[in-house]
Write a protein that holds these residues in place. Structure first.
Motif, PDB file in Angstrom:
ATOM      1  N   UNK A  28      17.443 -78.900 -82.113  1.00 32.43           N
ATOM      2  CA  UNK A  28      18.053 -79.548 -83.258  1.00 32.43           C
ATOM      3  C   UNK A  28      17.158 -79.499 -84.476  1.00 32.43           C
ATOM      4  N   UNK A  29      15.858 -79.769 -84.263  1.00 30.65           N
ATOM      5  CA  UNK A  29      14.905 -79.711 -85.369  1.00 30.65           C
ATOM      6  C   UNK A  29      14.793 -78.298 -85.914  1.00 30.65           C
ATOM      7  N   UNK A  30      14.742 -77.318 -85.003  1.00 31.66           N
ATOM      8  CA  UNK A  30      14.637 -75.922 -85.455  1.00 31.66           C
ATOM      9  C   UNK A  30      15.865 -75.530 -86.254  1.00 31.66           C
ATOM     10  N   UNK A  31      17.046 -75.989 -85.770  1.00 24.08           N
ATOM     11  CA  UNK A  31      18.272 -75.668 -86.498  1.00 24.08           C
ATOM     12  C   UNK A  31      18.268 -76.305 -87.871  1.00 24.08           C
ATOM     13  N   UNK A  32      17.820 -77.578 -87.938  1.00 25.21           N
ATOM     14  CA  UNK A  32      17.762 -78.266 -89.232  1.00 25.21           C
ATOM     15  C   UNK A  32      16.781 -77.579 -90.158  1.00 25.21           C
ATOM     16  N   UNK A  33      15.649 -77.136 -89.559  1.00 26.38           N
ATOM     17  CA  UNK A  33      14.641 -76.461 -90.369  1.00 26.38           C
ATOM     18  C   UNK A  33      15.177 -75.144 -90.914  1.00 26.38           C
ATOM     19  N   UNK A  34      15.928 -74.395 -90.064  1.00 27.45           N
ATOM     20  CA  UNK A  34      16.443 -73.102 -90.515  1.00 27.45           C
ATOM     21  C   UNK A  34      17.534 -73.280 -91.570  1.00 27.45           C
ATOM     22  N   UNK A  35      18.221 -74.449 -91.525  1.00 25.82           N
ATOM     23  CA  UNK A  35      19.258 -74.699 -92.516  1.00 25.82           C
ATOM     24  C   UNK A  35      18.683 -75.170 -93.848  1.00 25.82           C
ATOM     25  N   UNK A  36      17.451 -75.619 -93.848  1.00 21.70           N
ATOM     26  CA  UNK A  36      16.820 -76.092 -95.070  1.00 21.70           C
ATOM     27  C   UNK A  36      16.563 -74.901 -95.989  1.00 21.70           C
ATOM     28  N   UNK A  37      17.011 -74.942 -97.237  1.00 22.07           N
ATOM     29  CA  UNK A  37      16.845 -73.768 -98.110  1.00 22.07           C
ATOM     30  C   UNK A  37      15.395 -73.528 -98.500  1.00 22.07           C
ATOM     31  N   UNK A  38      15.090 -72.288 -98.771  1.00 24.37           N
ATOM     32  CA  UNK A  38      13.811 -71.935 -99.382  1.00 24.37           C
ATOM     33  C   UNK A  38      13.974 -72.079-100.888  1.00 24.37           C
ATOM     34  N   UNK A  39      13.083 -72.827-101.486  1.00 24.79           N
ATOM     35  CA  UNK A  39      13.130 -73.046-102.932  1.00 24.79           C
ATOM     36  C   UNK A  39      12.224 -72.011-103.600  1.00 24.79           C
ATOM     37  N   UNK A  40      12.797 -71.176-104.447  1.00 23.73           N
ATOM     38  CA  UNK A  40      12.046 -70.131-105.140  1.00 23.73           C
ATOM     39  C   UNK A  40      11.826 -70.578-106.585  1.00 23.73           C
ATOM     40  N   UNK A  41      10.632 -71.069-106.869  1.00 22.08           N
ATOM     41  CA  UNK A  41      10.308 -71.566-108.199  1.00 22.08           C
ATOM     42  C   UNK A  41      10.182 -70.419-109.194  1.00 22.08           C
ATOM     43  N   UNK A  42      10.674 -70.642-110.401  1.00 27.66           N
ATOM     44  CA  UNK A  42      10.523 -69.704-111.514  1.00 27.66           C
ATOM     45  C   UNK A  42      10.033 -70.510-112.715  1.00 27.66           C
ATOM     46  N   UNK A  43       8.982 -70.030-113.369  1.00 26.84           N
ATOM     47  CA  UNK A  43       8.356 -70.804-114.433  1.00 26.84           C
ATOM     48  C   UNK A  43       8.965 -70.637-115.807  1.00 26.84           C
ATOM     49  N   UNK A  44      10.125 -70.009-115.884  1.00 22.35           N
ATOM     50  CA  UNK A  44      10.767 -69.757-117.174  1.00 22.35           C
ATOM     51  C   UNK A  44      12.243 -70.129-117.088  1.00 22.35           C
ATOM     52  N   UNK A  45      12.884 -70.362-118.241  1.00 16.68           N
ATOM     53  CA  UNK A  45      14.264 -70.856-118.215  1.00 16.68           C
ATOM     54  C   UNK A  45      15.274 -69.798-117.789  1.00 16.68           C
ATOM     55  N   UNK A  46      16.484 -70.229-117.417  1.00 15.22           N
ATOM     56  CA  UNK A  46      17.551 -69.271-117.098  1.00 15.22           C
ATOM     57  C   UNK A  46      17.823 -68.357-118.288  1.00 15.22           C
ATOM     58  N   UNK A  47      18.179 -67.126-117.976  1.00 18.84           N
ATOM     59  CA  UNK A  47      18.527 -66.173-119.022  1.00 18.84           C
ATOM     60  C   UNK A  47      17.442 -65.174-119.338  1.00 18.84           C
ATOM     61  N   UNK A  48      16.217 -65.429-118.901  1.00 19.54           N
ATOM     62  CA  UNK A  48      15.117 -64.508-119.156  1.00 19.54           C
ATOM     63  C   UNK A  48      14.962 -63.488-118.041  1.00 19.54           C
ATOM     64  N   UNK A  49      13.982 -62.586-118.217  1.00 20.74           N
ATOM     65  CA  UNK A  49      13.779 -61.519-117.247  1.00 20.74           C
ATOM     66  C   UNK A  49      13.381 -62.031-115.874  1.00 20.74           C
ATOM     67  N   UNK A  50      12.441 -62.976-115.801  1.00 21.32           N
ATOM     68  CA  UNK A  50      11.989 -63.493-114.508  1.00 21.32           C
ATOM     69  C   UNK A  50      13.125 -64.175-113.757  1.00 21.32           C
ATOM     70  N   UNK A  51      13.942 -64.911-114.471  1.00 23.60           N
ATOM     71  CA  UNK A  51      15.072 -65.591-113.849  1.00 23.60           C
ATOM     72  C   UNK A  51      16.064 -64.584-113.271  1.00 23.60           C
ATOM     73  N   UNK A  52      16.383 -63.540-114.030  1.00 29.47           N
ATOM     74  CA  UNK A  52      17.327 -62.523-113.552  1.00 29.47           C
ATOM     75  C   UNK A  52      16.797 -61.835-112.299  1.00 29.47           C
ATOM     76  N   UNK A  53      15.501 -61.555-112.289  1.00 27.90           N
ATOM     77  CA  UNK A  53      14.877 -60.903-111.133  1.00 27.90           C
ATOM     78  C   UNK A  53      14.933 -61.815-109.914  1.00 27.90           C
ATOM     79  N   UNK A  54      14.606 -63.093-110.108  1.00 31.34           N
ATOM     80  CA  UNK A  54      14.615 -64.049-109.006  1.00 31.34           C
ATOM     81  C   UNK A  54      16.001 -64.184-108.398  1.00 31.34           C
ATOM     82  N   UNK A  55      17.017 -64.224-109.235  1.00 33.61           N
ATOM     83  CA  UNK A  55      18.381 -64.405-108.731  1.00 33.61           C
ATOM     84  C   UNK A  55      18.870 -63.159-107.982  1.00 33.61           C
ATOM     85  N   UNK A  56      18.473 -61.996-108.445  1.00 33.08           N
ATOM     86  CA  UNK A  56      18.826 -60.759-107.738  1.00 33.08           C
ATOM     87  C   UNK A  56      18.176 -60.732-106.352  1.00 33.08           C
ATOM     88  N   UNK A  57      16.884 -61.051-106.294  1.00 36.17           N
ATOM     89  CA  UNK A  57      16.167 -61.026-105.026  1.00 36.17           C
ATOM     90  C   UNK A  57      16.657 -62.113-104.076  1.00 36.17           C
TER      91      UNK A  57
END
Length: 331
Positions: A28-57
């Protein structure tokens, strides 16, 4: 004898029941852990190059890992806020930071107390591209080439001009300083909170020129809304073959290319680092990822954690010399 056997039977049954409950709880714990999303931090606002790259990946990494990958924009201070967020995050494999060179290699040199140390607080997970910065002029600027821009600034009176940069004390800002020194121009770097607001001002003809990565400019360059007139590096870029390099124009010292990588908090389990890095290696060669990233002006290629660490070290050393040569003092 019968009582003793009965007791042993009850004990054996209790042990089996406990083991089964433990296994169920673990699953149950493993299942809960696998369901927990990975948070991918981006240091710039939406609409910029880094954001577009992060969303594609993130879309393809989700499929490769079998768990959600969510982009979390933490804009401000050239990625400093996102980096501090990564440092404070639990080292459980569920918080990562997609960053380019500025936050990792430049910020620690230009800010006395950035609130993080990339060498000790972060661990490289994997790199996926190098790129070059570019110098662009707004659509209303009459300059058709970099030399035209230099002549235009000189004609404005006392050779004064403002050039937008995505963040203060960044690689683009130091490039503005070096261009000013070489061409005897009084150029002032105008810092923005990311490439998206800088681009908005360039498109609105509020600022005549800007420096940023090719992914920041490429779509508007193709549409004729801005004009990239020079790129860093020693080779012209496949996405912009007609644009000369600063090396061709006589501005040396920019041979080490900026990079994109993904980092985790120090102490993150080695197995997670290995699994995520392997997923990244698979994702970046997919045509639906490699193609768009290349079209953005990136040179796409997987870097294992140790390769990303070596790229980071080399780039940091190169820019230490450049920053020192400009006379900049850490704030």
């Amino acid at each position: 004898m019968t009582t003793s056997l009965h007791r042993r039977s009850l004990l054996s049954r209790a042990v089996r029941t406990t083991a089964a409950l433990a296994a169920t709880l673990t699953m149950g714990l493993a299942s809960a852990q696998s369901d927990k999303p990975i948070r991918l931090l981006v240091g710039f606002p939406p609409g910029g190059g880094s954001d577009a790259i992060a969303r594609l990946l993130s879309e393809k990494l989700k499929d490769a890992l079998g768990m959600p990958v969510v982009v979390d924009n933490r804009p401000g201070a050239g990625g400093q806020i996102a980096a501090q967020t990564l440092k404070a995050a639990p080292a459980d494999g569920h918080t990562l930071f997609l960053s380019h060179d500025h936050t990792i290699s430049i910020l620690p040199q230009v800010i006395k107390n950035p609130g993080f140390d990339p060498v000790h607080d972060f661990v490289p997970v994997g790199g996926f591209a190098t790129f070059v910065n570019a110098f662009a002029v707004s659509g209303s600027n009459p300059a058709k080439s970099f030399n035209d821009y230099v002549a235009w600034v000189k004609a404005q009176g006392h050779g004064k001009g403002a050039v937008g940069v995505p963040a203060p004390a960044s690689t683009p800002e130091f490039l503005v300083k070096l261009v000013g020194q070489k061409y005897q121009l009084d150029l002032v770097a105008a810092p923005y909170r990311g490439s998206a607001p800088m681009m908005a001002d360039m498109l609105g003809n509020q600022i005549a020129a800007g420096v940023g990565s090719i992914p920041d400019f490429i779509e508007n360059h193709k549409a004729g809304k801005v004009r990239v007139v020079a790129v860093l590096g020693t080779k012209r870029q496949a996405a912009m073959p007609d644009v000369p390099t600063f090396d061709e124009l006589g501005l040396k010292g920019f041979e080490d290319l900026p990079y994109y990588g993904i980092y985790a908090p120090a102490g993150t389990p080695a197995k997670f680092i290995a699994d995520f890095s392997a997923a990244l290696a698979k994702v970046v060669v997919l045509p639906e990822v490699h193609g768009p990233l290349t079209a953005m002006g990136l040179t796409v290629g997987y870097m294992a954690p140790q390769q990303l660490a070596a790229r980071q070290q080399a780039y940091t050393a190169a820019w230490t010399r450049i920053i020192q040569n400009t006379g900049f003092v850490a704030q």
